[in-house]
Write a protein that holds these residues in place. Structure first.
Motif, PDB file in Angstrom:
ATOM      1  N   GLN A 147       0.860  -1.194   0.000  1.00  0.00           N
ATOM      2  CA  GLN A 147       0.000   0.000   0.000  1.00  0.00           C
ATOM      3  C   GLN A 147       0.894   1.240   0.000  1.00  0.00           C
ATOM      4  OE1 GLN A 147      -2.364   0.818   3.542  1.00  0.00           O
ATOM      5  NE2 GLN A 147      -3.991   1.714   2.284  1.00  0.00           N
ATOM      6  N   VAL A 204       0.801  -8.355   5.144  1.00  0.00           N
ATOM      7  CA  VAL A 204       0.816  -9.788   4.834  1.00  0.00           C
ATOM      8  C   VAL A 204      -0.600 -10.315   4.595  1.00  0.00           C
ATOM      9  CG1 VAL A 204       0.701 -10.577   7.234  1.00  0.00           C
ATOM     10  CG2 VAL A 204       1.854 -12.003   5.538  1.00  0.00           C
ATOM     11  N   LEU A 259      -7.019 -12.084   5.573  1.00  0.00           N
ATOM     12  CA  LEU A 259      -6.383 -10.854   6.046  1.00  0.00           C
ATOM     13  C   LEU A 259      -5.692 -11.111   7.387  1.00  0.00           C
ATOM     14  CD1 LEU A 259      -9.124  -8.224   5.140  1.00  0.00           C
ATOM     15  CD2 LEU A 259      -6.929  -8.612   4.000  1.00  0.00           C
ATOM     16  N   PRO A 260      -4.755 -10.238   7.761  1.00  0.00           N
ATOM     17  CA  PRO A 260      -3.960 -10.502   8.973  1.00  0.00           C
ATOM     18  C   PRO A 260      -4.783 -10.659  10.247  1.00  0.00           C
ATOM     19  CG  PRO A 260      -3.115  -8.560   7.822  1.00  0.00           C
ATOM     20  CD  PRO A 260      -4.279  -9.041   7.047  1.00  0.00           C
ATOM     21  N   PHE A 273       8.471 -16.312  11.128  1.00  0.00           N
ATOM     22  CA  PHE A 273       7.479 -15.644  10.280  1.00  0.00           C
ATOM     23  C   PHE A 273       7.956 -14.235   9.904  1.00  0.00           C
ATOM     24  CE2 PHE A 273       3.853 -12.733  10.099  1.00  0.00           C
ATOM     25  CZ  PHE A 273       3.045 -13.321   9.136  1.00  0.00           C
ATOM     26  N   ILE A 329       8.959 -12.476   6.258  1.00  0.00           N
ATOM     27  CA  ILE A 329       8.338 -11.261   5.699  1.00  0.00           C
ATOM     28  C   ILE A 329       9.424 -10.227   5.367  1.00  0.00           C
ATOM     29  CG2 ILE A 329       6.752  -9.331   6.229  1.00  0.00           C
ATOM     30  CD1 ILE A 329       5.249 -11.955   5.973  1.00  0.00           C
ATOM     31  N   ASN A 378       5.800  -4.498   9.077  1.00  0.00           N
ATOM     32  CA  ASN A 378       5.242  -4.525  10.440  1.00  0.00           C
ATOM     33  C   ASN A 378       5.892  -5.654  11.228  1.00  0.00           C
ATOM     34  OD1 ASN A 378       2.779  -2.610  10.432  1.00  0.00           O
ATOM     35  ND2 ASN A 378       2.640  -3.748   8.505  1.00  0.00           N
ATOM     36  N   SER A 387       6.015  -7.641  15.147  1.00  0.00           N
ATOM     37  CA  SER A 387       5.238  -7.822  16.373  1.00  0.00           C
ATOM     38  C   SER A 387       6.152  -7.487  17.557  1.00  0.00           C
ATOM     39  CB  SER A 387       4.804  -9.283  16.450  1.00  0.00           C
ATOM     40  OG  SER A 387       4.556  -9.627  17.771  1.00  0.00           O
ATOM     41  N   ASP A 404       3.564   2.765  15.026  1.00  0.00           N
ATOM     42  CA  ASP A 404       2.299   2.516  14.342  1.00  0.00           C
ATOM     43  C   ASP A 404       1.124   2.772  15.284  1.00  0.00           C
ATOM     44  OD1 ASP A 404       0.744   1.722  12.265  1.00  0.00           O
ATOM     45  OD2 ASP A 404       1.497  -0.324  12.161  1.00  0.00           O
ATOM     46  N   ASP A 405      -0.034   3.031  14.711  1.00  0.00           N
ATOM     47  CA  ASP A 405      -1.288   3.173  15.471  1.00  0.00           C
ATOM     48  C   ASP A 405      -1.140   4.150  16.635  1.00  0.00           C
ATOM     49  OD1 ASP A 405      -2.032   1.193  13.745  1.00  0.00           O
ATOM     50  OD2 ASP A 405      -1.953  -0.416  15.222  1.00  0.00           O
ATOM     51  N   GLY A 432      -5.160   5.609   7.122  1.00  0.00           N
ATOM     52  CA  GLY A 432      -6.584   5.334   6.930  1.00  0.00           C
ATOM     53  C   GLY A 432      -7.347   6.482   6.295  1.00  0.00           C
ATOM     54  N   VAL A 433      -6.686   7.212   5.411  1.00  0.00           N
ATOM     55  CA  VAL A 433      -7.381   8.304   4.719  1.00  0.00           C
ATOM     56  C   VAL A 433      -8.227   7.685   3.613  1.00  0.00           C
ATOM     57  CG1 VAL A 433      -7.099  10.481   3.457  1.00  0.00           C
ATOM     58  CG2 VAL A 433      -5.432   9.827   5.233  1.00  0.00           C
ATOM     59  N   GLU A 434      -9.548   7.922   3.691  1.00  0.00           N
ATOM     60  CA  GLU A 434     -10.447   7.248   2.756  1.00  0.00           C
ATOM     61  C   GLU A 434     -11.111   8.215   1.765  1.00  0.00           C
ATOM     62  OE1 GLU A 434     -13.155   4.890   5.060  1.00  0.00           O
ATOM     63  OE2 GLU A 434     -11.619   3.394   5.525  1.00  0.00           O
ATOM     64  N   TYR A 448      -6.931   4.221   1.730  1.00  0.00           N
ATOM     65  CA  TYR A 448      -7.593   3.724   0.527  1.00  0.00           C
ATOM     66  C   TYR A 448      -7.742   4.827  -0.537  1.00  0.00           C
ATOM     67  CZ  TYR A 448      -8.940  -0.447   3.225  1.00  0.00           C
ATOM     68  OH  TYR A 448      -8.923  -1.581   3.955  1.00  0.00           O
ATOM     69  N   PRO A 488      -4.146  -1.652  -0.464  1.00  0.00           N
ATOM     70  CA  PRO A 488      -3.070  -2.640  -0.543  1.00  0.00           C
ATOM     71  C   PRO A 488      -3.316  -3.567  -1.732  1.00  0.00           C
ATOM     72  CG  PRO A 488      -3.999  -2.545   1.680  1.00  0.00           C
ATOM     73  CD  PRO A 488      -4.912  -1.759   0.788  1.00  0.00           C
TER      74      PRO A 488
HETATM   75  P1  C2E Z   1      -1.619  -1.685  10.367  1.00  0.00           P
HETATM   76  O1  C2E Z   1      -0.162  -1.812  10.490  1.00  0.00           O
HETATM   77  O2  C2E Z   1      -2.263  -0.537  11.035  1.00  0.00           O
HETATM   78  O3  C2E Z   1      -1.908  -1.696   8.833  1.00  0.00           O
HETATM   79  C1  C2E Z   1      -2.828  -0.927   8.205  1.00  0.00           C
HETATM   80  C2  C2E Z   1      -4.114  -1.620   8.075  1.00  0.00           C
HETATM   81  O4  C2E Z   1      -5.116  -0.688   7.725  1.00  0.00           O
HETATM   82  C3  C2E Z   1      -4.115  -2.628   6.953  1.00  0.00           C
HETATM   83  O5  C2E Z   1      -5.002  -3.665   7.271  1.00  0.00           O
HETATM   84  C4  C2E Z   1      -4.681  -1.856   5.801  1.00  0.00           C
HETATM   85  O6  C2E Z   1      -5.266  -2.645   4.813  1.00  0.00           O
HETATM   86  C5  C2E Z   1      -5.697  -1.009   6.503  1.00  0.00           C
HETATM   87  N1  C2E Z   1      -5.974   0.229   5.793  1.00  0.00           N
HETATM   88  C6  C2E Z   1      -5.150   0.954   5.015  1.00  0.00           C
HETATM   89  N2  C2E Z   1      -5.781   2.048   4.548  1.00  0.00           N
HETATM   90  C7  C2E Z   1      -7.033   2.018   5.068  1.00  0.00           C
HETATM   91  C8  C2E Z   1      -8.156   2.871   4.950  1.00  0.00           C
HETATM   92  O7  C2E Z   1      -8.149   3.901   4.273  1.00  0.00           O
HETATM   93  N3  C2E Z   1      -9.269   2.528   5.631  1.00  0.00           N
HETATM   94  C9  C2E Z   1      -9.316   1.413   6.382  1.00  0.00           C
HETATM   95  N4  C2E Z   1     -10.435   1.119   7.025  1.00  0.00           N
HETATM   96  N5  C2E Z   1      -8.268   0.569   6.501  1.00  0.00           N
HETATM   97  C10 C2E Z   1      -7.138   0.886   5.862  1.00  0.00           C
HETATM   98  P2  C2E Z   1      -4.559  -5.151   7.174  1.00  0.00           P
HETATM   99  O8  C2E Z   1      -3.754  -5.345   5.983  1.00  0.00           O
HETATM  100  O9  C2E Z   1      -5.768  -5.954   7.393  1.00  0.00           O
HETATM  101  O10 C2E Z   1      -3.594  -5.282   8.398  1.00  0.00           O
HETATM  102  C11 C2E Z   1      -4.069  -5.240   9.675  1.00  0.00           C
HETATM  103  C12 C2E Z   1      -2.955  -5.262  10.654  1.00  0.00           C
HETATM  104  O11 C2E Z   1      -2.238  -6.483  10.603  1.00  0.00           O
HETATM  105  C13 C2E Z   1      -1.894  -4.230  10.400  1.00  0.00           C
HETATM  106  O12 C2E Z   1      -2.300  -3.023  10.878  1.00  0.00           O
HETATM  107  C14 C2E Z   1      -0.729  -4.772  11.145  1.00  0.00           C
HETATM  108  O13 C2E Z   1      -0.794  -4.421  12.498  1.00  0.00           O
HETATM  109  C15 C2E Z   1      -0.944  -6.249  11.012  1.00  0.00           C
HETATM  110  N6  C2E Z   1      -0.024  -6.766   9.999  1.00  0.00           N
HETATM  111  C16 C2E Z   1      -0.139  -6.707   8.671  1.00  0.00           C
HETATM  112  N7  C2E Z   1       0.937  -7.298   8.086  1.00  0.00           N
HETATM  113  C17 C2E Z   1       1.735  -7.703   9.078  1.00  0.00           C
HETATM  114  C18 C2E Z   1       3.000  -8.374   9.137  1.00  0.00           C
HETATM  115  O14 C2E Z   1       3.624  -8.678   8.126  1.00  0.00           O
HETATM  116  N8  C2E Z   1       3.512  -8.658  10.367  1.00  0.00           N
HETATM  117  C19 C2E Z   1       2.862  -8.305  11.507  1.00  0.00           C
HETATM  118  N9  C2E Z   1       3.410  -8.606  12.656  1.00  0.00           N
HETATM  119  N10 C2E Z   1       1.681  -7.663  11.494  1.00  0.00           N
HETATM  120  C20 C2E Z   1       1.123  -7.370  10.300  1.00  0.00           C
END
Ligand code: C2E
Ligand code: CA
Ligand code: CA
Length: 620
Positions: free
Chosen positions: A382, A399, A410-411, A427, A431, A454, A456, A516-517, A574-576, A595, A600
């Motif tokens: 993304q 991922v 999805l994750p 893991f 990545i 990302n 953990s 993050d977050d 999360g800018v939509e 988005y 992504p």
């Molecule tokens: P995150 O790091 O906060 O990643 C961003 C998440 O927000 C992603 O969800 C992405 O698809 C979503 N997102 C991006 N733009 C927007 C938007 O405009 N609106 C909304 N509603 N969502 C948006 P995703 O891909 O489902 O990932 C969720 C979480 O999973 C990630 O949050 C991250 O904490 C974790 N994650 C993803 N990949 C990995 C990885 O390779 N390793 C680890 N440890 N965690 C991962």
């Protein structure tokens, strides 16, 4: 054994004694024959038989009736003083007489053993033959053998008693050892609590009781509480197994103390899993028990000078409603426990209606390892953009699991499962390697993009993480500035020191770091000041309400202000929508992701969307 040894001993001793006796007897007979020969040699043989009797009076007196034969030879005279039955004389004696040589021996006579001697005085022509009854054997038998028999009987008797006492002691020791073995097999050596084996046996007993009672029309109930500690893995990984063990011991002591008055069975089921099996209780009682256990688990545990809060999640499953056998009960309590853990609910009662989802989770948990080996985890990318022109400044790797049956996952379906498993380090390295490889492909095509991975917070405990990142960057010849590591802000107290040390090492090799977050954790502002991070990503929950919630806007403003002052780059997540983007520009936000700028995408779609050509190389 003792009896056999005694018999051997008696036989040997009897033979020794009788041999010795016979030696003495033969010696005295020899001396007697010699004395007679000397006497006859000196005095000659009286022709008169009464004289003769007189001369040998002492011999008759000494031997009495035991004298069986007595003959004398002097020169040519042969005198038979006491005639002997010719049959008694053994051939050796006759041979000795014939050859005139001194000889003596024993012969078994009709009733007695007989001792004989033919003595031929060497310097004279006198010879004496004597045959007398021998007593050595009889005496040995009566004096030695009898006593030996008594002694050996006593020895045997004593030996039997000793053997009985010894065997009793040994049997006792065996029993004790067996008990210890049984205890070891059924108890956990660390906490001393009953273990899984014990619980299986206990449950079998319960099942037979149930059958018995059911036949009489009485229904029996029971509830299984599956307790899983929440932060145990963190403590174990960061502070070592010794501290982890101490915490387990102290916590199990605390819970045992509480449960000892009840009839409930408390078991250490696995690493940080405990089971309470409670019979007869109504559902409400079991729930209040679960609440009490949660309260006890949350109370800080003191180890040395530090206090640790572990916390727990509990799943409840009842017999017979939620499972008619142990496997089913454990499985369903496990499902409820995982739901309680994931939703941070403390405890959960099993509900079959929710089980479809849980079934999938249990299935996924079992497939993680093979999915990693089969490269089913893929990265989607993304864009992160620079405002206001929305130029791409980098990408975040997210991922996905290309599951053969479930499709693209999805994750949020599996990341927590990976984190709870031992695969988390492997893991993350997988990545990171894929992300660096992709970065290398883009650099080669003339599109250098910074990739954010990302990780953990569990990865902070992996001492090989930073060396691994370094080695992969060198291997793929990717400058460190193209790699960014994202770590969620909500890390626990335990990890603060490891966060510092890992960030410092990453800084040293030139890798960028993102928090993050941001804004979701409580300690955020305080610790941001001290951390060497490059980017701060405002959590998307604030952006979602940006246009309608003033407090969220205020929060974004203060994060932007803080970032400027602490020299950190702030990125809005999360800018939509266009409106959100414009408002962020107004507020002075220079970087964003969401988005609105790009969702992504898998590598092929991403390359097409970004106008990056030569797909075959990039997607390889
Ligand atoms: P995150 O790091 O906060 O990643 C961003 C998440 O927000 C992603 O969800 C992405 O698809 C979503 N997102 C991006 N733009 C927007 C938007 O405009 N609106 C909304 N509603 N969502 C948006 P995703 O891909 O489902 O990932 C969720 C979480 O999973 C990630 O949050 C991250 O904490 C974790 N994650 C993803 N990949 C990995 C990885 O390779 N390793 C680890 N440890 N965690 C991962
Ligand atoms: Ca992220
Ligand atoms: Ca995020």
């Amino acid at each position: 054994m003792s009896f056999v040894v005694s018999i051997v001993f008696v036989v040997v001793a009897y033979h020794l004694a009788s041999d010795l006796g016979e030696k003495f007897e033969s010696r005295s007979l020899f001396l007697k024959a010699k004395e007679i020969a000397n006497y006859v040699n000196r005095e000659g043989i009286a022709l008169d038989s009464s004289m003769e009797m007189k001369s040998f009076d002492s011999i008759f007196k000494e031997f009495g009736d035991d004298l069986i034969g007595f003959e004398i030879w002097n020169s040519d005279i042969h005198k038979v003083i006491k005639p002997t039955n010719q049959k008694i004389k053994p051939p050796e004696l006759l041979l000795a007489v014939q050859n005139n040589v001194t000889k003596q021996g024993f012969v078994d006579g009709h009733e007695n053993r007989i001792m004989w001697i033919y003595f031929s005085a060497p310097s004279s022509k006198t010879s004496v033959m004597l045959l007398v009854r021998a007593y050595a054997l009889d005496m040995a038998l009566s004096y030695v053998a009898n006593r030996l028999f008594v002694t050996s009987f006593l020895t045997t008797w004593l030996a039997i008693w000793a053997a009985l006492i010894l065997s009793a002691i040994i049997a006792k020791q065996f029993e004790k050892n067996n008990e210890q073995l049984a205890h070891l097999a059924n108890h956990d050596p660390l906490t001393g609590l009953p273990n899984r084996n014990f619980f299986y046996a206990h449950f079998k007993e319960f099942e037979s009781r149930v059958r018995f009672k059911n036949r009489r029309g009485v229904s029996v109930r029971g509830t299984l509480l599956m307790i899983d500690l929440d932060k145990f893995k963190d403590i174990n990984d960061s502070l070592g197994h010794n501290v982890g063990d101490e915490i387990l011991v102290k916590l199990s002591q605390r819970l045992s103390k509480y449960l000892e008055k009840s009839e409930d069975t408390f078991v250490r089921y696995g690493g940080d899993e405990f089971v309470v099996w409670s019979e007869k209780k109504e559902n409400l009682d079991s729930i209040s028990l679960a609440k009490k256990i949660l309260e006890l688990c949350r109370k800080p545990i003191r180890i040395g000078k530090s206090f640790f809060e572990v916390g727990a999640s509990i799943g409840l499953a009842s017999y017979p409603d939620d499972g008619g056998c142990l496997d089913e009960l454990v499985r369903n309590a496990d499902v409820a426990m995982y739901r309680a853990k994931n939703l941070r609910l403390g405890y959960q009662v099993y509900q079959a209606s929710r089980d479809k989802y849980s079934d999938l989770r249990i299935q996924l948990r079992g497939q993680l390892s093979s999915a990693l080996a089969d490269a089913q985890f893929v990265l989607h990318y993304q864009p992160k953009v620079r405002l206001p022109k929305e130029e791409i400044m980098g990408v975040e790797c997210l991922v996905r699991w290309e599951h053969p049956q479930q499709g693209l996952l999805l994750p949020n379906n599996f990341i927590d499962l990976v984190e709870q498993s031992s695969l988390i380090h492997e893991f993350t390295r997988y990545i990171i390697e894929r992300a660096i490889f992709q970065c290398k492909c883009w650099i080669d095509k003339g599109f250098p993009l910074c990739v954010a991975v990302n990780i953990s917070h569990y990865n902070l405990n992996d001492p090989e993480l930073v060396p691994f990142i370094k080695s992969r960057l060198v291997y793929y010849q990717v400058p460190a500035k193209y790699l960014e590591i994202e770590l969620t802000e909500s890390v626990t107290m335990v990890e603060i020191s490891s966060v510092h040390s890992v960030f410092k090492k990453l800084n040293e090799i030139g890798v960028r770091i993102s928090i993050d977050d941001f804004g979701t954790g409580i300690s955020s502002l305080a610790y941001l000041k001290d951390l060497q991070v490059d980017y701060v990503k405002i959590d998307r929950s604030f952006i979602a309400n940006l246009l309608c919630d003033e407090s969220d806007e205020a929060m974004i403003k203060s994060i932007l202000y803080l970032g400027e002052n602490l020299n950190k780059t702030v990125v809005a997540e999360g800018v939509e929508s266009k409106e959100q983007s414009l408002r962020l520009i107004e507020l002075g936000c220079r970087f964003a992701q969401g988005y609105y700028y790009g969702k992504p995408l898998d590598i092929d779609s991403f390359n097409i969307a970004m106008g990056i050509c030569d797909r075959s190389v990039l997607s390889s």
